[in-house]
Design a protein around this motif. Structure first.
Motif, PDB file in Angstrom:
ATOM      1  N   ARG A   1       0.832  -1.208   0.000  1.00  0.00           N
ATOM      2  CA  ARG A   1       0.000   0.000   0.000  1.00  0.00           C
ATOM      3  C   ARG A   1       0.867   1.259   0.000  1.00  0.00           C
ATOM      4  O   ARG A   1       0.529   2.261  -0.660  1.00  0.00           O
TER       5      ARG A   1
ATOM      6  N   SER B   1       0.953   4.114  -2.923  1.00  0.00           N
ATOM      7  CA  SER B   1       0.694   5.513  -2.556  1.00  0.00           C
ATOM      8  C   SER B   1       1.788   6.430  -3.092  1.00  0.00           C
ATOM      9  O   SER B   1       1.503   7.560  -3.511  1.00  0.00           O
TER      10      SER B   1
ATOM     11  N   ARG C   1      -2.475   3.290 -10.542  1.00  0.00           N
ATOM     12  CA  ARG C   1      -2.134   1.956 -10.030  1.00  0.00           C
ATOM     13  C   ARG C   1      -2.297   0.882 -11.097  1.00  0.00           C
ATOM     14  O   ARG C   1      -1.770  -0.217 -10.952  1.00  0.00           O
TER      15      ARG C   1
ATOM     16  N   ILE D   1      -6.056  -9.790  -0.928  1.00  0.00           N
ATOM     17  CA  ILE D   1      -6.647  -8.572  -0.366  1.00  0.00           C
ATOM     18  C   ILE D   1      -6.304  -7.364  -1.232  1.00  0.00           C
ATOM     19  O   ILE D   1      -7.153  -6.513  -1.522  1.00  0.00           O
ATOM     20  N   LEU D   2      -5.056  -7.284  -1.662  1.00  0.00           N
ATOM     21  CA  LEU D   2      -4.622  -6.156  -2.483  1.00  0.00           C
ATOM     22  C   LEU D   2      -5.406  -6.095  -3.802  1.00  0.00           C
ATOM     23  O   LEU D   2      -5.800  -5.013  -4.250  1.00  0.00           O
ATOM     24  N   GLU D   3      -5.629  -7.245  -4.415  1.00  0.00           N
ATOM     25  CA  GLU D   3      -6.390  -7.277  -5.669  1.00  0.00           C
ATOM     26  C   GLU D   3      -7.807  -6.759  -5.456  1.00  0.00           C
ATOM     27  O   GLU D   3      -8.360  -6.059  -6.302  1.00  0.00           O
ATOM     28  N   GLN D   4      -8.379  -7.066  -4.318  1.00  0.00           N
ATOM     29  CA  GLN D   4      -9.734  -6.577  -4.005  1.00  0.00           C
ATOM     30  C   GLN D   4      -9.744  -5.062  -3.825  1.00  0.00           C
ATOM     31  O   GLN D   4     -10.786  -4.416  -3.994  1.00  0.00           O
ATOM     32  N   GLU D   5      -8.574  -4.493  -3.504  1.00  0.00           N
ATOM     33  CA  GLU D   5      -8.442  -3.048  -3.350  1.00  0.00           C
ATOM     34  C   GLU D   5      -8.029  -2.369  -4.656  1.00  0.00           C
ATOM     35  O   GLU D   5      -7.777  -1.161  -4.677  1.00  0.00           O
TER      36      GLU D   5
END
Length: 310
Positions: free
Chosen positions: A33, A37, A46, A65-69
């Protein structure tokens, strides 16, 4: 460095999470993250960044989790089908199976000097993964990496993506002949393949049973970690030089000795353990090992100064 590359190319850049965080899901999330940023502060979307993470169970779960974000991931140090299946089920954008490193392991453990391209263990591994993905409709891209020869490349013609070193690109450019497609989604869909549901217990069991994948993942994480520590040492020494520290002359020599495990005066690919791209860049004469002179050329005059002072 990533920003400079993005000024040159139209596509995506991979930026790697510290390998020392490979078994720490939360730390991997925090680092990823942060990296995104920083790119976004510089005005980069991104969508142009792939966060590169080692294919441990913890790394794969962080990537999920990152892919979902909306943070796209490139899962690296991938050597076994269990890692590939877990990545696909996690919905990661891309995986990088290491063709050449798989070959290296089999050559070392069998005593064979070479394999025909179609029998190359790395080629066979990527073929299995590609066919599995296409058979079951996974969207994760397969990007073969870490190639040792053009036979591996031609045998994987049709793969989603291949990352190819400049030396092999040059060899391909000078080669004439037919290049038939070897991998096809349509063909894969007709194959009889058993689907495997991947949970942590299954992942760990399959990983333990796959000695090659277990060895190479562990070696890769340790190698990348060591490379990072060496780089940090290099930067600290450089800062000290700028401040007038007279010990600068020993920096390159110490770095070479860090990797020359058997102290034979050369660093082999197995001893290196870091990224293949850096090894290939340092190995100027392409003899499969880095000499002190090649290390010096890669790092600059500091190595020669070290040799003169010792």
């Amino acid at each position: 460095f990533g920003l400079k590359i993005l000024q040159i190319i139209p596509g995506r850049v991979s930026t790697e999470v510290d390998a020392r965080l490979s078994y720490d899901k939360q730390a991997t999330l925090d680092k990823a993250r942060y990296l995104i940023s920083e790119y976004e502060k510089a005005g980069v979307s991104r969508d142009r960044i792939l966060i590169k993470i080692a294919s441990t169970w913890e790394g794969i779960k962080a990537a999920e989790i990152l892919e979902q974000e909306g943070i796209h991931c490139n899962l690296t140090l991938l050597f076994g089908v269990h890692q590939a299946i877990a990545c696909a089920e996690a919905g990661v954008t891309l995986i990088s199976p290491f063709v050449g490193r798989i070959l290296d392991w089999h050559k070392k453990h069998t005593g064979r000097d070479s394999y025909p391209p179609a029998e190359d263990p790395g080629v066979k591994s990527v073929t299995i993964i590609y066919n599995y993905y296409k058979k079951f409709g996974y969207k994760t891209e397969v990007m073969g990496a870490s190639f040792r020869n053009i036979g591996e490349l031609t045998e994987l013609a049709g793969c989603d993506l291949l990352t190819i070193s400049p030396s092999l690109l040059k060899e391909l450019e000078g080669t004439t002949g037919d290049l038939p497609r070897k991998l096809s989604a349509d063909t894969a869909k007709q194959l009889e393949i058993e689907k495997i549901s991947m949970d942590k217990e299954t992942f760990e069991r399959m990983h333990q049973d796959d000695q090659m994948a277990s060895d190479k993942l562990d070696e890769g994480i340790k190698g990348f970690s060591k490379a990072l520590e060496a780089l940090e040492g290099l930067l600290k020494q450089r800062l000290a030089v700028l401040e007038g520290d007279a010990n600068k002359v020993r920096l390159a020599s110490d770095l070479f000795q860090t990797y020359d495990f058997d102290e034979d005066g050369f660093i082999t690919r197995e001893e290196w353990g870091g990224t293949d791209a850096v090894f290939d860049a340092l190995d100027v004469n392409k003899d499969g090992k880095i000499s002190p002179d090649e290390m010096a050329a890669g790092l600059g005059a500091a190595h020669h100064l070290a040799a003169a002072a010792s």
